[in-house]
Motif scaffolding. Structure first.
Motif, PDB file in Angstrom:
ATOM      1  N   UNK A   1       0.845  -1.193   0.000  1.00 35.71           N
ATOM      2  CA  UNK A   1       0.000   0.000   0.000  1.00 35.71           C
ATOM      3  C   UNK A   1       0.881   1.244   0.000  1.00 35.71           C
ATOM      4  N   UNK A   2       0.310   2.347  -0.463  1.00 36.07           N
ATOM      5  CA  UNK A   2       1.056   3.611  -0.513  1.00 36.07           C
ATOM      6  C   UNK A   2       1.471   4.064   0.888  1.00 36.07           C
ATOM      7  N   UNK A   3       0.588   3.914   1.867  1.00 35.42           N
ATOM      8  CA  UNK A   3       0.905   4.319   3.231  1.00 35.42           C
ATOM      9  C   UNK A   3       2.025   3.458   3.817  1.00 35.42           C
ATOM     10  N   UNK A   4       1.957   2.182   3.580  1.00 33.34           N
ATOM     11  CA  UNK A   4       2.958   1.272   4.133  1.00 33.34           C
ATOM     12  C   UNK A   4       4.344   1.523   3.521  1.00 33.34           C
ATOM     13  N   UNK A   5       4.355   1.941   2.263  1.00 28.38           N
ATOM     14  CA  UNK A   5       5.619   2.197   1.571  1.00 28.38           C
ATOM     15  C   UNK A   5       6.416   3.311   2.242  1.00 28.38           C
ATOM     16  N   UNK A   6       5.742   4.170   3.005  1.00 34.51           N
ATOM     17  CA  UNK A   6       6.415   5.269   3.691  1.00 34.51           C
ATOM     18  C   UNK A   6       7.192   4.799   4.923  1.00 34.51           C
ATOM     19  N   UNK A   7       6.855   3.635   5.460  1.00 36.93           N
ATOM     20  CA  UNK A   7       7.433   3.239   6.748  1.00 36.93           C
ATOM     21  C   UNK A   7       8.216   1.932   6.730  1.00 36.93           C
ATOM     22  N   UNK A   8       8.002   1.100   5.680  1.00 44.48           N
ATOM     23  CA  UNK A   8       8.770  -0.146   5.567  1.00 44.48           C
ATOM     24  C   UNK A   8       9.128  -0.386   4.104  1.00 44.48           C
ATOM     25  N   UNK A   9      10.123  -1.236   3.892  1.00 39.08           N
ATOM     26  CA  UNK A   9      10.487  -1.638   2.531  1.00 39.08           C
ATOM     27  C   UNK A   9       9.502  -2.718   2.096  1.00 39.08           C
ATOM     28  N   UNK A  10       8.856  -2.502   0.954  1.00 37.83           N
ATOM     29  CA  UNK A  10       7.905  -3.476   0.437  1.00 37.83           C
ATOM     30  C   UNK A  10       8.610  -4.397  -0.549  1.00 37.83           C
ATOM     31  N   UNK A  11       8.641  -5.678  -0.258  1.00 33.06           N
ATOM     32  CA  UNK A  11       9.292  -6.594  -1.184  1.00 33.06           C
ATOM     33  C   UNK A  11       8.509  -6.667  -2.487  1.00 33.06           C
ATOM     34  N   UNK A  12       9.138  -7.215  -3.504  1.00 33.53           N
ATOM     35  CA  UNK A  12       8.429  -7.501  -4.743  1.00 33.53           C
ATOM     36  C   UNK A  12       7.247  -8.415  -4.417  1.00 33.53           C
ATOM     37  N   UNK A  13       6.152  -8.336  -5.153  1.00 24.65           N
ATOM     38  CA  UNK A  13       4.969  -9.132  -4.802  1.00 24.65           C
ATOM     39  C   UNK A  13       5.240 -10.638  -4.786  1.00 24.65           C
ATOM     40  N   UNK A  14       4.664 -11.296  -3.782  1.00 27.65           N
ATOM     41  CA  UNK A  14       4.724 -12.761  -3.733  1.00 27.65           C
ATOM     42  C   UNK A  14       3.656 -13.334  -4.650  1.00 27.65           C
TER      43      UNK A  14
END
Length: 288
Positions: free
Chosen positions: A122-135
């Protein structure tokens, strides 16, 4: 908790996450699935983790994504994480204190290396953690005993579990006819008893649940776009969150995930848990 699944989609706003940072996690055990012996050559050298030789994972019972099995975690993500750990010669250590609400905060505050439990990009989550490539992708669905679709909910009593991405939109749309539950047992119990007409949940979660705990006449219908619920416009992508300032770990996760996709491992994992392997090709990364 038993193998009975919780709904697969969870959403925490940045403010909610910040407020949960005080939650502490205690390691409850580890998996011996990965080898950290001297004869093991990691796919990525000099990878930094919180504890040398270990990959610490915040998780909770969330079948079929994560299934706590003693000191280990299995399920779709659990199996994948154990394979990643093998590639990196790491032992998996599982932390569970605080449940679902503690996963993202513990990653953000670096109490653990990664989080698990069907977390969406999510856009909000991207601000606080590294988002891995989609599983893989995770379609949402309407679960009812009358075959309701996402454009037939007005005037009906609808339920959803706390934390789901669509809750705020549905509350505004349906008003008092929309009820938020704290757990799966209550919401599915009310559906079975006829106290609600339908519930909104992950398609994979509902189908997995009905294998062991069916409800007579229940159907699982994937949502269609609905102007009242913007979250229905696209399918979410599941990821493994890691700390923003440990980009090397995040990039290693990305490469390991893609390797396991290309060699067919992700497809086999999905098939093992009765999930359509087609969701294992989620397309280019995107955020809800």
């Amino acid at each position: 908790m038993s193998r009975t699944p919780l709904p697969l989609v969870r959403a925490l706003s940045a403010g909610t996450v910040a407020g949960m940072l005080a939650l502490s996690l205690a390691a409850c055990g580890g998996s011996n699935a990965a080898s950290s012996g001297s004869d093991c050559t990691p796919a990525h050298k000099d990878l930094k983790t919180i504890t040398d030789g270990e990959l610490t994972v915040a998780s909770y019972d969330y079948a079929p994504a994560t299934i706590l099995d003693g000191d280990n975690v299995t399920g779709m993500e659990g199996d994948l994480i154990n394979q990643i750990a093998k590639l990196e010669c790491l032992k998996v250590t599982v932390s569970t204190s605080g449940g679902a609400g503690a996963v993202i905060p513990s990653v953000q505050s670096k109490r653990v290396d990664i989080g698990s439990g069907n977390w969406l990009r999510t856009k909000e989550r991207k601000k606080i953690v590294y988002l891995s490539t989609p599983l893989w992708s995770d379609p949402q669905a309407i679960v009812s005993k009358t075959g309701l679709t996402s454009d037939q909910l007005e005037g009906k009593k609808i339920g959803s579990v706390a934390g789901n991405l669509w809750n705020d939109s549905m509350q505004k749309w349906l008003g008092d006819n929309f009820k938020i539950y704290q757990d799966d047992e209550s919401i599915y119990g009310d559906l079975k008893a006829g106290r609600i007409d339908a519930l909104v949940a992950s398609s994979a979660s509902a189908k997995y649940r009905f294998k062991d705990a069916p409800i007579e006449g229940a159907t699982v219908v994937d949502v269609k776009p609905n102007a009242n619920v913007p979250q229905f416009a696209s399918v979410g992508q599941v990821m493994l969150p890691s700390a923003l300032d440990n980009e090397a770990l995040g990039k290693a996760l990305d490469e390991d995930i893609e390797k396991l996709r290309k060699d067919g491992s992700i497809k086999k994992i999905l098939e093992k848990y009765g999930i359509d392997p087609a969701v294992g090709d989620p397309g280019a990364p995107s955020e809800l």
